[in-house]
Scaffold this active site. Structure first.
Site, PDB file in Angstrom:
ATOM      1  N   LYS A 175       0.859  -1.090  -0.169  1.00  0.00           N
ATOM      2  CA  LYS A 175      -0.115   0.180   0.033  1.00  0.00           C
ATOM      3  C   LYS A 175       0.702   1.302   0.153  1.00  0.00           C
ATOM      4  O   LYS A 175       1.721   1.295   0.678  1.00  0.00           O
ATOM      5  CB  LYS A 175      -0.831  -0.099   1.221  1.00  0.00           C
ATOM      6  N   ASP A 204      -0.325  -0.146  -4.870  1.00  0.00           N
ATOM      7  CA  ASP A 204      -1.467   0.155  -4.760  1.00  0.00           C
ATOM      8  C   ASP A 204      -1.824   1.344  -3.980  1.00  0.00           C
ATOM      9  O   ASP A 204      -1.614   1.448  -2.848  1.00  0.00           O
ATOM     10  CB  ASP A 204      -2.572  -0.938  -4.152  1.00  0.00           C
ATOM     11  N   GLU A 231      -1.489   0.135  -9.036  1.00  0.00           N
ATOM     12  CA  GLU A 231      -3.061  -0.054  -8.904  1.00  0.00           C
ATOM     13  C   GLU A 231      -3.499   1.168  -8.635  1.00  0.00           C
ATOM     14  O   GLU A 231      -3.068   1.904  -7.512  1.00  0.00           O
ATOM     15  CB  GLU A 231      -3.190  -1.139  -7.784  1.00  0.00           C
ATOM     16  N   GLU A 257     -11.611  -1.630  -9.434  1.00  0.00           N
ATOM     17  CA  GLU A 257     -12.526  -2.201  -8.023  1.00  0.00           C
ATOM     18  C   GLU A 257     -13.332  -1.286  -7.742  1.00  0.00           C
ATOM     19  O   GLU A 257     -14.125  -1.648  -7.037  1.00  0.00           O
ATOM     20  CB  GLU A 257     -11.387  -2.360  -6.827  1.00  0.00           C
ATOM     21  N   ASP A 280     -14.425  -6.280  -9.073  1.00  0.00           N
ATOM     22  CA  ASP A 280     -14.661  -6.978  -7.832  1.00  0.00           C
ATOM     23  C   ASP A 280     -15.967  -7.847  -7.977  1.00  0.00           C
ATOM     24  O   ASP A 280     -17.155  -7.025  -8.275  1.00  0.00           O
ATOM     25  CB  ASP A 280     -14.806  -5.853  -6.766  1.00  0.00           C
ATOM     26  N   HIS A 307     -10.352  -7.984  -8.395  1.00  0.00           N
ATOM     27  CA  HIS A 307      -9.917  -7.577  -6.836  1.00  0.00           C
ATOM     28  C   HIS A 307     -10.807  -8.503  -6.086  1.00  0.00           C
ATOM     29  O   HIS A 307     -12.133  -8.643  -6.276  1.00  0.00           O
ATOM     30  CB  HIS A 307     -10.652  -6.268  -7.071  1.00  0.00           C
ATOM     31  N   GLU A 344      -6.053 -12.210  -5.501  1.00  0.00           N
ATOM     32  CA  GLU A 344      -5.674 -11.461  -4.682  1.00  0.00           C
ATOM     33  C   GLU A 344      -6.009 -12.204  -3.165  1.00  0.00           C
ATOM     34  O   GLU A 344      -7.065 -12.560  -3.207  1.00  0.00           O
ATOM     35  CB  GLU A 344      -6.520 -10.134  -4.721  1.00  0.00           C
TER      36      GLU A 344
HETATM   37 CA    CA Z   1      -6.672  -1.937  -4.249  1.00  0.00          CA
END
Ligand code: CA
Length: 396
Positions: A175, A204, A231, A257, A280, A307, A344
């Site tokens: 992240k 991401d 991402e 997502e 997603d 996702h 994921e």
């Molecule tokens: Ca994400």
């Protein structure tokens, strides 16, 4: 066979000291909206709607808006029901809670159809390209008491990365976006040095940047090397920002997502926004809509790597559709992350993901096995369901 009852379960798990942060928000709890649909023949299907937003709005959509349309209908007509639900809510829905609600219902309907025909959803969809899929570890969030002080948390971050590698992961997602980019680069460098060049790293940002900053970060990450996708660099509505960034950097751009339905993904595809599409299942419109998005992505030669967030239901349903994704493009020996899908696998604390299935998922040599039982392929543990349910509503 007719739908006789639609129930929603809102599950909540407070995280206490285990709370974590993305660039956007704190996660003080894990939650899920589960949808249970029962038929007059006694078949039960489970779905999950939404991802990290509050579960109450999609639950309300299900009971106040969708249930009257669904009750006493034949669940085998899932495509017809999808179009009717979308048609009914188009004027005030299109994105957000209504599509989350529709996604949860659609997954539950597919689970029913699988149980009625005694086929897994992947087999219903035309068969499986794979029985297992390489998982990537989603983790490396912002944690610790002083979350904004990256130096204080650096050793825990590095230990977290090394822990995933020890468990068998070869692909890690980190992240970024909460801190100034120089500090996030420092975090990335520390992880890279700790795990070595064999381990692949994805980043991401949860749409933390404008194009100017994202461009600068891309240049730095290109220098660093080994960053295999970026991402959600910019806000989901910034189609032009996505297109610009993608045309300028050698790092593949992933996203989707926060996008909904074929109509949302049409914009991402036709405007040249993405190298990797990440619908997603629990938000894009369920399995029915995912298949349409997958078909559109195929026409643009854009790989789809869903996702995945949420409970064991979301994970199981995602594994079912991942089984059906063709290599992009075909080769005799598909390579994970190049032309073979990966899954994921969120590694943040979440008992709804780890304990809700009667037979919990286990990572084996860095891979997850795709369930082969009918429907989504898992049964839920009623004790765990009860333990974490904070609200239950029933329409019949
Ligand atoms: Ca994400």
């Amino acid at each position: 066979m007719k739908i006789s009852c639609i129930e929603t379960f809102i599950l909540r798990v407070p995280l206490g000291k285990e709370r974590f942060y993305s660039s956007q928000t704190a996660f003080p709890e894990r939650n899920s909206l589960l949808v249970r649909i029962e038929t007059d023949t006694g078949i039960v299907g489970w779905g999950e709607g939404g991802q990290y937003g509050p579960p109450e709005p999609p639950a309300a959509c299900i009971h106040y808006v969708l249930a009257p349309l669904l009750l006493h209908q034949d669940p085998m007509n899932r495509a017809v029901l999808w179009e009717r639900m979308y048609g009914l809510t188009r004027d005030f829905g299109q994105k957000g809670p209504y599509i989350d609600a529709l996604s949860g219902v659609d997954i539950a309907l597919w689970d029913i159809v699988g149980k009625e025909t005694e086929l897994s959803i992947s087999n219903l969809l035309g068969g499986r390209f794979r029985e297992e899929v390489r998982a990537y570890a989603t983790g490396h969030y912002y944690r610790g008491e002083d979350v904004y002080d990256y130096r204080k948390n650096l050793s825990a971050l590095v230990e977290e990365a090394k822990g995933y590698v020890k468990q068998g992961f070869t692909i890690l997602k980190v992240k970024i976006g909460l801190l100034p980019i120089d500090e996030d680069l420092f975090r990335l460098k520390a992880i890279r040095e700790a795990v070595g060049p064999e381990i692949k790293i994805l980043v991401d940002a949860n749409h933390a940047y404008n194009v100017g900053i994202a461009r600068r970060l891309c240049q730095e990450m290109e220098q660093l090397g080994g960053i295999l996708w970026f991402e959600e660099p910019v806000p989901p509505e910034d189609y032009e920002g996505y297109r610009l960034l993608r045309s300028e950097t050698s790092i593949p751009i992933a996203g989707g997502e926060c996008e909904f339905t074929r109509f949302g993904f049409r914009e991402l595809f036709t405007r040249g926004c993405l190298d990797i599409a990440q619908p997603d299942l629990c938000a894009c419109g369920g399995i029915s809509e995912f298949r349409i998005i997958q078909g559109m992505a195929g026409a643009f030669h854009i790989p789809v790597i869903p996702h995945v967030w949420g409970s064991a239901v979301a994970l199981a349903a995602s594994l079912q559709v991942i089984a059906t994704l063709p290599p992009f493009p075909y080769t005799a020996l598909p390579v994970p992350l190049e032309n073979e899908p990966i899954i994921e696998y969120d590694r943040n604390p979440n008992p709804l993901r780890d304990s809700l299935a009667l037979h919990p998922f286990k990572l084996q040599e860095g891979k997850l096995t795709i369930p082969n039982a009918p429907g989504i392929g898992i049964e839920l543990d009623p004790t765990v369901l009860k333990e974490y349910t904070v609200a239950h509503q029933r329409s019949s």
